[in-house]
Design an enzyme around this catalytic site. Structure first.
Site, PDB file in Angstrom:
ATOM      1  N   GLY A   1      -3.107   8.865  -1.044  1.00 53.73           N
ATOM      2  CA  GLY A   1      -3.562   9.427   0.230  1.00 53.73           C
ATOM      3  C   GLY A   1      -2.732   8.945   1.409  1.00 53.73           C
ATOM      4  CB  CYS A   2      -1.619   5.560   2.402  1.00 55.49           C
ATOM      5  SG  CYS A   2      -3.282   4.873   2.541  1.00 55.49           S
ATOM      6  CB  THR A   3       2.220   8.405  -0.206  1.00 54.14           C
ATOM      7  OG1 THR A   3       2.310   7.029  -0.615  1.00 54.14           O
ATOM      8  CG2 THR A   3       3.596   9.057  -0.332  1.00 54.14           C
TER       9      THR A   3
ATOM     10  CB  ALA B   1       3.234   8.105   5.504  1.00 59.25           C
TER      11      ALA B   1
END
Length: 154
Positions: free
Chosen positions: A43-45, A48
């Protein structure tokens, strides 16, 4: 204490992928301050990458994007390199910035309660006032919503 929309955004000084920075360094420009749980997780990738893919539009609107997590500078550098991120990542291992923005929450992970960062974004105007916040957000469509809010600042 939870920062309030319409009030000055909590100031901070922290280590980042651009050296030590302070929120006050960016007075005169809108700042998108986004908090995410961990470098290089799915999710964070995606989040970003979405900010990366809209980098020119944020720049055209005069805005600065800062990503914040508890990861180390070394982890941030690897993440930035691998994902070709142009924006600054702030390292907050002692959670000082996270606590100032009240984003540390108890979450359920595989049936266990763990303390972690609630995915959140804050929009700070050029005068340093918090003008909008998104908490507990979902990644799909979020960056476009933030970009629209930045563009609406004029």
């Amino acid at each position: 204490m939870r920062p309030l929309v319409g009030r000055p955004a909590p100031g901070f000084t922290a280590a980042s992928t651009q050296g030590e920075i302070s929120l006050s360094d960016f007075l005169g420009k809108p700042v998108v301050l986004y908090f995410y749980p961990k470098d290089s997780t799915p999710g964070c990738t995606t989040q970003a990458q979405n900010f990366r893919d809209q980098a020119e539009a944020f720049k055209a609107a005069g805005a600065v994007v800062l990503g914040v997590s508890r990861d180390s500078i070394k982890s941030h550098e690897n993440f930035r390199l691998k994902q070709e991120l142009e924006f600054t990542l702030v390292s907050d291992p002692d959670e000082a910035v996270c606590l100032a923005y009240d984003v540390m929450k108890l979450k359920n992970m595989y049936g266990k309660q763990v303390r972690g960062i609630e995915r959140s974004t804050f929009l700070i105007n050029a005068e340093g006032l918090l003008v909008q916040d998104w908490r507990g957000l979902k990644v799909p469509g979020h960056v476009n919503e933030v970009l629209s809010a930045v563009q609406a600042l004029g």
